[in-house]
Scaffold this motif. Structure first.
Motif, PDB file in Angstrom:
ATOM      1  N   PHE A  20      32.335  34.650  56.532  1.00 31.48           N
ATOM      2  CA  PHE A  20      33.502  35.244  55.878  1.00 31.48           C
ATOM      3  C   PHE A  20      33.418  35.075  54.368  1.00 31.48           C
ATOM      4  O   PHE A  20      33.657  36.028  53.613  1.00 31.48           O
ATOM      5  N   TYR A  21      33.109  33.875  53.924  1.00 30.11           N
ATOM      6  CA  TYR A  21      33.045  33.614  52.482  1.00 30.11           C
ATOM      7  C   TYR A  21      31.992  34.498  51.821  1.00 30.11           C
ATOM      8  O   TYR A  21      32.224  35.072  50.741  1.00 30.11           O
ATOM      9  N   ALA A  22      30.835  34.625  52.452  1.00 31.19           N
ATOM     10  CA  ALA A  22      29.765  35.451  51.890  1.00 31.19           C
ATOM     11  C   ALA A  22      30.202  36.913  51.789  1.00 31.19           C
ATOM     12  O   ALA A  22      29.927  37.589  50.782  1.00 31.19           O
ATOM     13  N   GLU A  23      30.887  37.387  52.814  1.00 28.64           N
ATOM     14  CA  GLU A  23      31.350  38.782  52.802  1.00 28.64           C
ATOM     15  C   GLU A  23      32.414  38.999  51.733  1.00 28.64           C
ATOM     16  O   GLU A  23      32.415  40.021  51.039  1.00 28.64           O
ATOM     17  N   MET A  24      33.318  38.034  51.571  1.00 30.98           N
ATOM     18  CA  MET A  24      34.360  38.158  50.551  1.00 30.98           C
ATOM     19  C   MET A  24      33.764  38.143  49.147  1.00 30.98           C
ATOM     20  O   MET A  24      34.185  38.901  48.263  1.00 30.98           O
ATOM     21  N   GLU A  25      32.778  37.299  48.927  1.00 31.11           N
ATOM     22  CA  GLU A  25      32.138  37.259  47.622  1.00 31.11           C
ATOM     23  C   GLU A  25      31.406  38.571  47.332  1.00 31.11           C
ATOM     24  O   GLU A  25      31.392  39.042  46.190  1.00 31.11           O
ATOM     25  N   LYS A  26      30.829  39.160  48.360  1.00 32.00           N
ATOM     26  CA  LYS A  26      30.172  40.460  48.190  1.00 32.00           C
ATOM     27  C   LYS A  26      31.184  41.522  47.784  1.00 32.00           C
ATOM     28  O   LYS A  26      30.933  42.324  46.870  1.00 32.00           O
ATOM     29  N   VAL A  27      32.327  41.533  48.445  1.00 34.25           N
ATOM     30  CA  VAL A  27      33.381  42.502  48.114  1.00 34.25           C
ATOM     31  C   VAL A  27      33.896  42.263  46.704  1.00 34.25           C
ATOM     32  O   VAL A  27      34.121  43.199  45.929  1.00 34.25           O
ATOM     33  N   ARG A  28      34.090  40.997  46.359  1.00 39.92           N
ATOM     34  CA  ARG A  28      34.634  40.660  45.031  1.00 39.92           C
ATOM     35  C   ARG A  28      33.707  41.112  43.908  1.00 39.92           C
ATOM     36  O   ARG A  28      34.152  41.669  42.892  1.00 39.92           O
ATOM     37  N   THR A  29      32.410  40.884  44.077  1.00 36.71           N
ATOM     38  CA  THR A  29      31.460  41.166  42.994  1.00 36.71           C
ATOM     39  C   THR A  29      31.025  42.626  42.934  1.00 36.71           C
ATOM     40  O   THR A  29      30.556  43.077  41.879  1.00 36.71           O
ATOM     41  N   THR A  30      31.199  43.355  44.023  1.00 36.36           N
ATOM     42  CA  THR A  30      30.772  44.757  44.028  1.00 36.36           C
ATOM     43  C   THR A  30      31.958  45.714  43.984  1.00 36.36           C
ATOM     44  O   THR A  30      32.075  46.529  43.067  1.00 36.36           O
ATOM     45  N   ASP A  31      32.851  45.602  44.942  1.00 34.07           N
ATOM     46  CA  ASP A  31      33.963  46.558  45.025  1.00 34.07           C
ATOM     47  C   ASP A  31      34.966  46.386  43.892  1.00 34.07           C
ATOM     48  O   ASP A  31      35.655  47.340  43.519  1.00 34.07           O
ATOM     49  N   PHE A  32      35.080  45.180  43.342  1.00 33.76           N
ATOM     50  CA  PHE A  32      36.055  44.933  42.281  1.00 33.76           C
ATOM     51  C   PHE A  32      35.386  44.711  40.925  1.00 33.76           C
ATOM     52  O   PHE A  32      36.018  44.195  39.999  1.00 33.76           O
ATOM     53  N   ALA A  33      34.130  45.131  40.801  1.00 32.36           N
ATOM     54  CA  ALA A  33      33.399  44.914  39.552  1.00 32.36           C
ATOM     55  C   ALA A  33      33.973  45.724  38.397  1.00 32.36           C
ATOM     56  O   ALA A  33      33.840  45.331  37.227  1.00 32.36           O
ATOM     57  N   ASP A  34      34.626  46.841  38.701  1.00 33.22           N
ATOM     58  CA  ASP A  34      35.110  47.729  37.644  1.00 33.22           C
ATOM     59  C   ASP A  34      36.579  47.505  37.278  1.00 33.22           C
ATOM     60  O   ASP A  34      37.129  48.247  36.465  1.00 33.22           O
ATOM     61  N   VAL A  35      37.223  46.500  37.853  1.00 31.48           N
ATOM     62  CA  VAL A  35      38.638  46.244  37.554  1.00 31.48           C
ATOM     63  C   VAL A  35      38.795  44.822  37.039  1.00 31.48           C
ATOM     64  O   VAL A  35      38.025  43.919  37.395  1.00 31.48           O
ATOM     65  N   ASN A  36      39.784  44.635  36.188  1.00 30.47           N
ATOM     66  CA  ASN A  36      40.027  43.337  35.584  1.00 30.47           C
ATOM     67  C   ASN A  36      40.934  42.508  36.496  1.00 30.47           C
ATOM     68  O   ASN A  36      42.160  42.449  36.316  1.00 30.47           O
ATOM     69  N   VAL A  37      40.336  41.898  37.495  1.00 27.88           N
ATOM     70  CA  VAL A  37      41.104  41.140  38.477  1.00 27.88           C
ATOM     71  C   VAL A  37      40.296  39.919  38.905  1.00 27.88           C
ATOM     72  O   VAL A  37      39.068  39.966  38.980  1.00 27.88           O
ATOM     73  N   LYS A  38      40.984  38.798  39.099  1.00 27.58           N
ATOM     74  CA  LYS A  38      40.322  37.589  39.585  1.00 27.58           C
ATOM     75  C   LYS A  38      40.872  37.225  40.960  1.00 27.58           C
ATOM     76  O   LYS A  38      41.933  37.706  41.368  1.00 27.58           O
ATOM     77  N   PHE A  39      40.151  36.355  41.639  1.00 26.58           N
ATOM     78  CA  PHE A  39      40.477  35.994  43.013  1.00 26.58           C
ATOM     79  C   PHE A  39      40.751  34.498  43.128  1.00 26.58           C
ATOM     80  O   PHE A  39      40.257  33.694  42.337  1.00 26.58           O
ATOM     81  N   ALA A 105      35.958  44.860  53.502  1.00 25.22           N
ATOM     82  CA  ALA A 105      35.576  46.084  52.811  1.00 25.22           C
ATOM     83  C   ALA A 105      36.763  47.017  52.582  1.00 25.22           C
ATOM     84  O   ALA A 105      36.707  47.905  51.724  1.00 25.22           O
ATOM     85  N   LEU A 106      37.849  46.840  53.327  1.00 24.57           N
ATOM     86  CA  LEU A 106      39.037  47.678  53.149  1.00 24.57           C
ATOM     87  C   LEU A 106      39.895  47.221  51.968  1.00 24.57           C
ATOM     88  O   LEU A 106      40.810  47.929  51.568  1.00 24.57           O
ATOM     89  N   LEU A 107      39.603  46.054  51.422  1.00 21.29           N
ATOM     90  CA  LEU A 107      40.487  45.452  50.433  1.00 21.29           C
ATOM     91  C   LEU A 107      40.612  46.294  49.161  1.00 21.29           C
ATOM     92  O   LEU A 107      41.707  46.419  48.602  1.00 21.29           O
ATOM     93  N   ARG A 108      39.529  46.888  48.709  1.00 18.37           N
ATOM     94  CA  ARG A 108      39.600  47.699  47.489  1.00 18.37           C
ATOM     95  C   ARG A 108      40.474  48.931  47.705  1.00 18.37           C
ATOM     96  O   ARG A 108      41.265  49.311  46.837  1.00 18.37           O
ATOM     97  N   GLN A 109      40.331  49.555  48.848  1.00 17.48           N
ATOM     98  CA  GLN A 109      41.187  50.708  49.155  1.00 17.48           C
ATOM     99  C   GLN A 109      42.653  50.297  49.196  1.00 17.48           C
ATOM    100  O   GLN A 109      43.528  51.009  48.694  1.00 17.48           O
ATOM    101  N   MET A 110      42.935  49.133  49.774  1.00 17.59           N
ATOM    102  CA  MET A 110      44.297  48.633  49.831  1.00 17.59           C
ATOM    103  C   MET A 110      44.839  48.351  48.424  1.00 17.59           C
ATOM    104  O   MET A 110      45.991  48.662  48.101  1.00 17.59           O
ATOM    105  N   TYR A 111      43.982  47.792  47.575  1.00 17.12           N
ATOM    106  CA  TYR A 111      44.356  47.498  46.190  1.00 17.12           C
ATOM    107  C   TYR A 111      44.699  48.785  45.438  1.00 17.12           C
ATOM    108  O   TYR A 111      45.700  48.852  44.701  1.00 17.12           O
ATOM    109  N   ASP A 112      43.885  49.819  45.621  1.00 16.51           N
ATOM    110  CA  ASP A 112      44.130  51.096  44.930  1.00 16.51           C
ATOM    111  C   ASP A 112      45.420  51.746  45.412  1.00 16.51           C
ATOM    112  O   ASP A 112      46.129  52.398  44.622  1.00 16.51           O
TER     113      ASP A 112
END
Length: 319
Positions: A20-39, A105-112
């Motif tokens: 889970f942690y590895a997948e979340m870090e992947k989402v954080r660094t790729t899907d949210f790379a273009d937005v100014n947001v921290k986790f 992987a759905l988190l970015r869509q939910m954020y938008d």
């Protein structure tokens, strides 16, 4: 900078946590790379008996974003979700399971949907129950149809506890302090503009489900008694019907006796009637008892959970 709090309830999830942690870090660094947001990650150890807490502590030493709360015993997922909400400091809060049945992987869509679409929160629902035992799927669908007919708040079939919500929505949930919590009903109760995202059911990445059929049945009873008084009304109606039937039967016996005399009736039929009516009475008393037990637990004002240890900054204010 905006912050997303990721709340993860954990009960014997030693196998799933690293994945889970590895997948979340992947989402954080790729899907949210273009937005100014921290986790921030808030793991709730709900009285695990395996190495779950040790794994969480190891992650915390490697990553300052990882926070944890460890309960003194197993208090249940509802308590864990509340603890996470109360500990969260993010502008947006999401609740997820560690077994990856809630796809990160759905988190970015939910954020938008919240930041661009203007929704207060985004929920997820499964459109299929692939991988579940057929009997469980059958009763789950029947449950949602039943409770939506009985309750004033409508609950979505297939809805998960996987949400992304604004701070305002999270604070509304935190303000509901009842001891007997049923999150699906509470989420429907508070309202707010909600967007639903549908996805195919995902099986656990590791470990075994903690939800047996009996636990799900008890959870369903919790939901019905928490958000509907219809069972009490039905109990009263059944009692009224039997009173009317008894009254009509008495009139019939009196008339028959006056006309034909007093024929001897067999005792088996009488015993069957007594047992049947007694069963109805016990059933009705049981319904009343369920509501009384909930009231009893509420008035005792016991804490919903007890924390044994944590690494949270208790003086940190919510941003």
């Amino acid at each position: 900078m905006k912050k997303i709090s990721v709340i993860v309830s954990c009960y014997n999830e030693e196998k799933a946590l690293p994945l889970f942690y590895a997948e979340m870090e992947k989402v954080r660094t790729t899907d949210f790379a273009d937005v100014n947001v921290k986790f921030e990650y808030i793991f709730i150890n709900d009285g695990s008996s395996d190495q779950t807490l040790e794994i969480i502590k190891h992650l915390a030493t490697q990553d300052s974003k990882v926070k944890y709360i460890s309960f003194s015993r197993n208090f249940g997922k509802e308590a864990a979700m509340l603890a996470g909400l109360e500990a969260s400091t993010g502008d947006y809060i999401t609740i997820m399971d560690a077994d990856l049945q809630d796809p990160p992987a759905l988190l970015r869509q939910m954020y938008d949907e919240i930041t661009v679409g203007g929704y207060d929160r985004v929920g997820t629902r499964r459109v299929s129950r692939k991988g579940e035992p057929p009997i469980r799927s059958f009763f789950a669908r029947r449950f949602y149809k039943l409770i939506n007919k009985m309750s004033d708040v409508q609950m979505v079939d297939g809805a998960r506890d996987y949400w992304l919500m604004t701070r305002q929505v999270a604070d509304a949930l935190i303000s509901l302090k009842e001891y007997n919590r049923y999150s699906k009903g509470l989420n429907s109760f508070i309202g707010f503009d909600t967007k639903w995202i549908e996805y195919e059911n995902v099986e656990r990445v590791a470990g075994e489900t903690k939800w047996s059929f009996w636990k799900l049945f008890k959870y369903a009873i919790e939901g019905i008694t928490a958000f509907s008084t219809v069972p009490l009304i039905l109990s009263s109606l059944v009692g009224l019907v039997f009173c009317l039937v008894a009254f009509i039967a008495i009139i019939f016996i009196i008339i028959r006796t006056l006309i034909y005399g007093d024929p001897t009736s067999g005792w088996p039929s009488l015993v069957c009637i007594i047992v049947f009516v007694s069963g109805i009475q016990l059933f009705s008393i049981g319904i009343i008892g369920q509501y009384l037990s909930k009231t009893y637990l509420e008035v005792k004002k016991r804490p919903i959970y007890i924390i044994k240890e944590q690494n949270l900054d208790t003086h940190k204010t919510k941003s």
